[in-house]
Enzyme design. Sequence first.
Site, PDB file in Angstrom:
ATOM      1  N   ASP A  14       0.835  -1.207   0.000  1.00  0.00           N
ATOM      2  CA  ASP A  14       0.000   0.000   0.000  1.00  0.00           C
ATOM      3  C   ASP A  14       0.865   1.250   0.000  1.00  0.00           C
ATOM      4  O   ASP A  14       0.575   2.234  -0.679  1.00  0.00           O
ATOM      5  CB  ASP A  14      -0.933   0.020   1.212  1.00  0.00           C
ATOM      6  CG  ASP A  14      -1.977  -1.070   1.091  1.00  0.00           C
ATOM      7  OD1 ASP A  14      -2.407  -1.345  -0.051  1.00  0.00           O
ATOM      8  OD2 ASP A  14      -2.326  -1.679   2.116  1.00  0.00           O
ATOM      9  N   LYS A  15       1.944   1.195   0.811  1.00  0.00           N
ATOM     10  CA  LYS A  15       2.844   2.358   0.849  1.00  0.00           C
ATOM     11  C   LYS A  15       3.502   2.545  -0.511  1.00  0.00           C
ATOM     12  O   LYS A  15       3.591   3.658  -1.019  1.00  0.00           O
ATOM     13  CB  LYS A  15       3.937   2.147   1.909  1.00  0.00           C
ATOM     14  CG  LYS A  15       3.450   2.310   3.335  1.00  0.00           C
ATOM     15  CD  LYS A  15       4.621   2.284   4.283  1.00  0.00           C
ATOM     16  CE  LYS A  15       4.177   2.255   5.721  1.00  0.00           C
ATOM     17  NZ  LYS A  15       5.288   2.048   6.650  1.00  0.00           N
ATOM     18  N   ASP A  79       8.538   6.224   9.069  1.00  0.00           N
ATOM     19  CA  ASP A  79       8.154   5.606  10.331  1.00  0.00           C
ATOM     20  C   ASP A  79       7.029   6.447  10.925  1.00  0.00           C
ATOM     21  O   ASP A  79       7.087   7.675  10.892  1.00  0.00           O
ATOM     22  CB  ASP A  79       9.350   5.539  11.284  1.00  0.00           C
ATOM     23  CG  ASP A  79       9.157   4.434  12.320  1.00  0.00           C
ATOM     24  OD1 ASP A  79       8.616   3.370  11.960  1.00  0.00           O
ATOM     25  OD2 ASP A  79       9.514   4.635  13.491  1.00  0.00           O
ATOM     26  N   PHE A 171      -6.815   0.778   8.457  1.00  0.00           N
ATOM     27  CA  PHE A 171      -6.067  -0.244   9.190  1.00  0.00           C
ATOM     28  C   PHE A 171      -5.573   0.361  10.501  1.00  0.00           C
ATOM     29  O   PHE A 171      -5.774   1.550  10.770  1.00  0.00           O
ATOM     30  CB  PHE A 171      -4.883  -0.751   8.346  1.00  0.00           C
ATOM     31  CG  PHE A 171      -3.800   0.281   8.160  1.00  0.00           C
ATOM     32  CD1 PHE A 171      -3.928   1.258   7.198  1.00  0.00           C
ATOM     33  CD2 PHE A 171      -2.660   0.286   8.972  1.00  0.00           C
ATOM     34  CE1 PHE A 171      -2.946   2.228   7.036  1.00  0.00           C
ATOM     35  CE2 PHE A 171      -1.668   1.254   8.813  1.00  0.00           C
ATOM     36  CZ  PHE A 171      -1.821   2.216   7.845  1.00  0.00           C
ATOM     37  N   LYS A 194      -8.627   9.703   2.797  1.00  0.00           N
ATOM     38  CA  LYS A 194      -7.585   9.601   3.829  1.00  0.00           C
ATOM     39  C   LYS A 194      -6.238  10.037   3.259  1.00  0.00           C
ATOM     40  O   LYS A 194      -5.498  10.783   3.897  1.00  0.00           O
ATOM     41  CB  LYS A 194      -7.508   8.163   4.363  1.00  0.00           C
ATOM     42  CG  LYS A 194      -6.487   8.026   5.480  1.00  0.00           C
ATOM     43  CD  LYS A 194      -6.320   6.624   6.000  1.00  0.00           C
ATOM     44  CE  LYS A 194      -5.091   6.563   6.891  1.00  0.00           C
ATOM     45  NZ  LYS A 194      -4.664   5.224   7.233  1.00  0.00           N
ATOM     46  N   HIS A 199      -1.273  12.045   7.748  1.00  0.00           N
ATOM     47  CA  HIS A 199       0.085  12.321   8.221  1.00  0.00           C
ATOM     48  C   HIS A 199       1.115  11.801   7.219  1.00  0.00           C
ATOM     49  O   HIS A 199       2.054  12.480   6.856  1.00  0.00           O
ATOM     50  CB  HIS A 199       0.280  11.636   9.577  1.00  0.00           C
ATOM     51  CG  HIS A 199      -0.339  10.261   9.629  1.00  0.00           C
ATOM     52  ND1 HIS A 199      -1.693  10.053   9.550  1.00  0.00           N
ATOM     53  CD2 HIS A 199       0.201   9.020   9.670  1.00  0.00           C
ATOM     54  CE1 HIS A 199      -1.954   8.758   9.574  1.00  0.00           C
ATOM     55  NE2 HIS A 199      -0.821   8.105   9.640  1.00  0.00           N
TER      56      HIS A 199
HETATM   57  P1  IMP Z   1       4.627   2.150  10.448  1.00  0.00           P
HETATM   58  O1  IMP Z   1       5.806   2.893  10.970  1.00  0.00           O
HETATM   59  O2  IMP Z   1       4.038   2.772   9.221  1.00  0.00           O
HETATM   60  O3  IMP Z   1       4.903   0.685  10.291  1.00  0.00           O
HETATM   61  O4  IMP Z   1       3.475   2.282  11.541  1.00  0.00           O
HETATM   62  C1  IMP Z   1       3.590   1.768  12.857  1.00  0.00           C
HETATM   63  C2  IMP Z   1       2.209   1.446  13.393  1.00  0.00           C
HETATM   64  O5  IMP Z   1       1.434   2.644  13.509  1.00  0.00           O
HETATM   65  C3  IMP Z   1       1.373   0.506  12.522  1.00  0.00           C
HETATM   66  O6  IMP Z   1       1.605  -0.818  12.868  1.00  0.00           O
HETATM   67  C4  IMP Z   1      -0.048   0.927  12.857  1.00  0.00           C
HETATM   68  O7  IMP Z   1      -0.477   0.290  14.029  1.00  0.00           O
HETATM   69  C5  IMP Z   1       0.096   2.393  13.157  1.00  0.00           C
HETATM   70  N1  IMP Z   1      -0.234   3.215  11.971  1.00  0.00           N
HETATM   71  C6  IMP Z   1       0.648   3.739  11.067  1.00  0.00           C
HETATM   72  N2  IMP Z   1      -0.005   4.463  10.144  1.00  0.00           N
HETATM   73  C7  IMP Z   1      -1.316   4.386  10.460  1.00  0.00           C
HETATM   74  C8  IMP Z   1      -2.483   4.937   9.856  1.00  0.00           C
HETATM   75  O8  IMP Z   1      -2.457   5.645   8.832  1.00  0.00           O
HETATM   76  N3  IMP Z   1      -3.643   4.633  10.474  1.00  0.00           N
HETATM   77  C9  IMP Z   1      -3.719   3.869  11.592  1.00  0.00           C
HETATM   78  N4  IMP Z   1      -2.679   3.329  12.174  1.00  0.00           N
HETATM   79  C10 IMP Z   1      -1.466   3.586  11.619  1.00  0.00           C
END
Ligand code: IMP
Length: 222
Positions: A14-15, A79, A171, A194, A199
């Site tokens: 998705d990213k 991150d 998610f 979204k 962010h």
């Molecule tokens: P990551 O650094 O993108 O892997 O995010 C770390 C954690 O933050 C993920 O496992 C999610 O639980 C939460 N997270 C990151 N981005 C989102 C978002 O856009 N919506 C909801 N939870 C998020």
Amino acid sequence: MKQITVVLATNNRDKVKEIKPLLEDIGPGIEVFSLNDLEIDIEIEETEETLEGNAKLKTDAVFDLLSKRFDNLVTFADDTGLEVTALGGAPGVYSARYAPVPEGTSPTYEDNVNHLLTKMNGMEDRKACFRTVVALKGRIEKNSKPHTFESAVEGSVEGAITLEKTGGNGFGYDPVFWVNSARSTFAQMSIEEKNRISHRSRAVRKAVEELRRILTPKLSVF
Ligand code: IMP
């Protein structure tokens, strides 16, 4: 523009889908790969205590691995953390592994959301913020000279933790993250909605602008 290889330090489809077109839009000389595309299987442990530290760990590791293979290389990593004011900024950098689970296993999104709601039971101050840091590291030829750079930018969204889960999209913490400006949770939005305000998309767009600036050759002034 010289051929430039951008490697996304992620395997999250998705990213990759969200970030790749924005980077390719910078110019015809940009080729974007994910770790999967290059058949690279590395596990980068997120051992730092800040989002920026963890994003940099990922760009450093991928840059070290590939700097001999590509002449003009940029690595790109993100991150993200959810920061809740009344919890002193937790879960923050530990957002993916917030709920306690048996050793050797990882909590599911649902475990983390339920843990957060339990922790906040009875709390009136529900203010929270989602923050993403994108790190860039590169070595390119610019104005006929080697140019190395490192940079980090961030994007955030202000909101609040709801009392219960609302909405079926998204998610992670989306069902309990109320976005002040949209007056709904992330989980009540379509993916396009979204992506317009999240962010992550804010941080990615800043990183793309930063990269565009870095890659543009300086004009000589006579
Ligand atoms: P990551 O650094 O993108 O892997 O995010 C770390 C954690 O933050 C993920 O496992 C999610 O639980 C939460 N997270 C990151 N981005 C989102 C978002 O856009 N919506 C909801 N939870 C998020």
